[in-house]
Write an enzyme that holds these catalytic residues in place. Structure first.
Site, mmCIF file in Angstrom:
data_model
loop_
_atom_site.group_PDB
_atom_site.id
_atom_site.type_symbol
_atom_site.label_atom_id
_atom_site.label_comp_id
_atom_site.label_asym_id
_atom_site.label_seq_id
_atom_site.Cartn_x
_atom_site.Cartn_y
_atom_site.Cartn_z
ATOM 1 C CG HIS A 68 -1.932 -1.023 1.349
ATOM 2 N ND1 HIS A 68 -2.060 -1.830 2.445
ATOM 3 C CD2 HIS A 68 -2.927 -1.401 0.492
ATOM 4 C CE1 HIS A 68 -3.089 -2.663 2.274
ATOM 5 N NE2 HIS A 68 -3.621 -2.436 1.102
ATOM 6 C CE LYS A 112 -11.933 -7.564 2.334
ATOM 7 N NZ LYS A 112 -10.820 -6.755 1.832
ATOM 8 N NE ARG A 166 -2.890 -7.071 -4.445
ATOM 9 C CZ ARG A 166 -3.694 -7.343 -3.443
ATOM 10 N NH1 ARG A 166 -3.202 -7.737 -2.299
ATOM 11 N NH2 ARG A 166 -4.993 -7.242 -3.592
ATOM 12 C CB SER A 201 -4.260 -6.743 4.750
ATOM 13 O OG SER A 201 -3.856 -5.504 4.228
#
Ligand code: ADP
Length: 159
Positions: free
Chosen positions: A18, A42, A91, A129
């Site tokens: 990040h 989440k 990514r 994460s």
């Protein structure tokens, strides 16, 4: 007209991937706001105040970057704060489908706001994460992956 971009995400916690994306964005825009968003799908490890504190410390070296918390739609935040760009990180191809869907929906909701994708340095492309949270649970050394304040917060969580 100030060029203001926002970078929304969970940041649970913020990682070096990040930070890499944010450093790139800070070179392109006058102002960048990290928007720590509530994601109803989440259950976070860190609450919003903890995520905000870690992100603020990790980005203290970037004077044009600020951190905010928002619980509504990202496009509403952009509108209310005169941001014309949403930054997202890409990514791998596996990110693409999900990101493409969100970007098109956001454009439908708010045509004046564009999404820009930035790629981190390849050393961060396998980082997310949830992997960090998992490694922390097993007390692994995280110094290559997260800012030092995040590594300390993770140690505290799991000790
Ligand atoms: P989300 O809550 O949508 O999963 P995150 O909070 O994990 O999002 O991340 C916010 C944004 O940062 C997303 O666009 C995500 O693809 C991107 N991102 C996450 N990890 C990395 C990384 N290691 N390198 C670059 N971008 C990343």
């Amino acid at each position: 007209m100030e060029r203001h971009a926002i970078y929304p995400g969970s940041f649970d916690p913020i990682t070096n991937g990040h930070v890499d994306v944010i450093e790139r964005a800070a070179q392109m825009f006058d102002r960048v706001t990290i928007v720590i968003a509530v994601n109803s799908r989440k259950t976070p490890l860190f609450d919003q105040a903890e995520r905000m504190e870690m992100a603020t410390k990790a980005l203290a070296h970037l004077p044009t970057v600020e951190v905010a918390v928002h619980s509504g739609l990202v496009v509403d935040y952009a509108n209310d704060h005169h941001a014309s760009v949403i930054i997202r990180g890409l990514r791998a191809v596996s990110d693409f489908e999900y990101e493409f869907q969100i970007a098109l929906m956001n454009r439908k909701l708010q045509p004046s706001v564009s999404t820009i994708f930035l790629m981190p340095h390849e050393r961060y492309t396998y980082l997310n994460s949830s992997i960090i949270r998992e490694l922390a649970r097993y007390e692994q050394d995280l110094s290559d992956f997260v800012p030092s304040c995040v590594a300390a917060a993770l140690r505290n969580k799991f000790q």
